[in-house]
Design an enzyme around this catalytic site. Structure first.
Site, mmCIF file in Angstrom:
data_model
loop_
_atom_site.group_PDB
_atom_site.id
_atom_site.type_symbol
_atom_site.label_atom_id
_atom_site.label_comp_id
_atom_site.label_asym_id
_atom_site.label_seq_id
_atom_site.Cartn_x
_atom_site.Cartn_y
_atom_site.Cartn_z
ATOM 1 N N ASP A 1 42.808 35.907 36.480
ATOM 2 C CA ASP A 1 42.456 36.586 35.306
ATOM 3 C C ASP A 1 43.739 36.756 34.286
ATOM 4 O OD1 ASP A 1 40.420 38.411 33.836
ATOM 5 O OD2 ASP A 1 42.217 39.853 34.241
ATOM 6 N N GLU B 1 46.910 23.968 48.454
ATOM 7 C CA GLU B 1 46.062 23.276 47.860
ATOM 8 C C GLU B 1 44.913 23.705 47.369
ATOM 9 O OE1 GLU B 1 45.358 19.982 50.569
ATOM 10 O OE2 GLU B 1 47.667 19.340 50.476
#
Length: 489
Positions: free
Chosen positions: A191, A247
């Protein structure tokens, strides 16, 4: 970094409005698990959960008081574990919403670690430290009655901003990322990423001669928003998040125009393209966005979410089917907000408003059937249903001409669309673009039918998928329609 998300369709779930399982009128984790097969039938690859953390709900979960606990109204740790297992068992990945730029003022850090926040004193003349404007309007500074100092809040006053220049903040938020990955979450939507780093000297945002390129509160519209957000040191914060995530994909909500996204793409896997969401439904304007985006493989396409008006309302219900084709025929990742697949429109909201910034209209509960409760809840819902008798999943599920059927067909067709976005054109209300060597998309943004002959030789193309039930008529594309063409040139 390459991964499953590169061409994925990720379904945004606003948990409060998706499915209530316990009869309290509020959607929850068990309800989401109950409806996972809808995502599978749709063809989605994953889902993004808007915040489910403990929160006083001053900003409906974006004011987090504990980043590693689940809000009781949404469920329990066991119910999240069950949801993750059920989703993974269906081949669905799950993204959490990481609220990293700020916390709730009720977060223990605000009292126990004030150094983790952006604090300042008034100027010598008693004025605020600068002219920065909060996203919801008004100054970004409020006084902490306990310390007497001013604290920065880019959003509501209940949401003090974290100081990402402090290594302790980077370490603590990295631990949050690690916690959820160890729980089985597959990645994060982050966000307000552009608010992580601000000007270290807290300088004023200078006046601008032109409005900011994306819609912002009128108080800040005529400011160059270069110090209150988007600091050149953003790489320090993003590197810490990347190190913690490894990852796992990181998708950034970077509320900046396209030319200012590049520094974020050095560490994030994807960033949302808000230029598309805010473009008018006009061929020339949409073409300008697509031309600027061509070749930028890390853009995530989105045409609505819980913060902005739904596509069918913003662009018009007559254009909603073509808008679906636009979203789902562009290369890369597409995010689909719950309810778009049945053509949901903005609802009446609530009176008095529940959200102080006026976003109730975009957050009405999902409409599963045509009953008064829409299949969402047997209790009085936290927000009323918008129009379940007009559009709902149950009535559209087996209707080949429905919006839901179109979304399923478009998602299924994505696998055959290989190649980049090229040859973007706008001509007399027609927007067209090529996908690789063998496909072209044409959308009619005008108010009258148009011949496709102005953009393509129909003797060398055949329709693969059309938004209108009747498809093309004598080479004419109707107003508000779109067509995916298979070409041999």
């Amino acid at each position: 970094m390459s991964g499953w998300w590169e061409n994925a369709v990720i379904y945004e779930i606003y948990p409060r409005s998706f499915q209530d399982s316990d009869g309290d009128g509020i959607g929850d984790l068990a309800g989401i698990e109950k409806r996972l097969d809808h995502l599978v039938e749709l063809g989605a690859d994953g889902l993004w959960l808007a915040p489910i953390y403990r929160s006083p709900q001053a900003d409906f979960g974006y004011d987090v008081s504990d980043h590693t606990s689940i809000a009781p109204e949404y469920g329990t740790d066991a119910e999240l574990d069950s949801l993750l297992e059920a989703a993974h068992g269906r081949g669905l990945r799950v993204l959490m919403d990481l609220v990293a730029s700020h916390t709730s003022i009720e977060h223990p850090w605000f009292r126990e670690h004030p150094d983790r926040y952006v604090l300042a004193d008034p100027r010598a003349d008693g004025a605020l430290p600068n002219n920065w404007v909060a996203s919801f309007g008004g100054p970004t500074w409020s006084r902490d009655e306990n310390s007497g100092r001013l604290y920065l809040h880019s959003f509501f006053a209940e949401q003090p901003d974290l100081d990402w220049r402090n290594p302790a903040v980077r370490k603590a938020m990295g631990a949050v990322v690690t916690h959820w990955l160890e729980r089985g979450v597959d990645g994060f939507r982050i966000d307000a990423v552009d608010r992580l780093m601000k000007d270290e000297q807290l300088r004023d945002d200078p006046a601008s001669e032109a409005p900011f390129e994306l819609p912002v509160h009128p108080d800040g519209q005529m400011l160059e928003l270069i110090h209150s957000r988007d600091d050149p040191g953003i790489g320090t914060a993003l590197a810490a998040l990347r190190e913690a995530a490894g990852e796992a994909p990181l998708v950034g909500e970077v509320y900046l125009p396209g030319p200012r996204l590049d520094p974020y793409l050095e560490q994030l896997d994807l960033v949302f393209c808000f230029d598309l969401l805010h473009a008018p439904w006009e061929a020339d304007a949409l073409a300008e966005v697509l031309e600027a985006a061509a070749g930028r493989e890390q853009l995530a396409w989105v045409i609505s979410n819980h913060d902005f008006s739904r596509a069918a309302t913003r662009w018009g219900e007559a254009n909603a089917r073509a808008a679906a084709m636009l979203l789902l025929t562009l290369p890369g990742c597409a995010f689909l907000y719950q309810g778009e697949e049945i053509g949901m429109v903005d609802g009446p909201g609530s009176e008095p408003p529940l959200d102080r910034f006026g976003r109730d209209a975009f957050r009405h509960p999902m409409q599963w059937d045509g009953t008064a409760g829409g299949g969402f809840s047997e209790a009085v819902p936290w927000l009323p249903l918008a129009d379940p008798g007009v559009r709902n999943v149950g009535e559209q599920r087996d209707d080949p001409g429905s919006m839901l059927a179109l979304y399923r067909a478009l998602i299924a067709a994505r696998g055959g669309l290989a190649g980049p976005l090229t040859d973007v054109r706008a001509n007399r209300g027609l927007l067209s673009y090529r996908r690789g060597e063998h496909h072209r998309v044409v959308l009619n943004t005008g108010e009258a039918g148009q011949s496709l002959g102005s953009v393509i030789d129909l003797g060398r193309a055949e329709p693969a998928l059309a938004t209108g039930v009747e498809g093309l008529r004598d080479g004419t594309l109707g107003a508000g329609d779109g067509v995916l063409l298979r070409t041999n040139v």
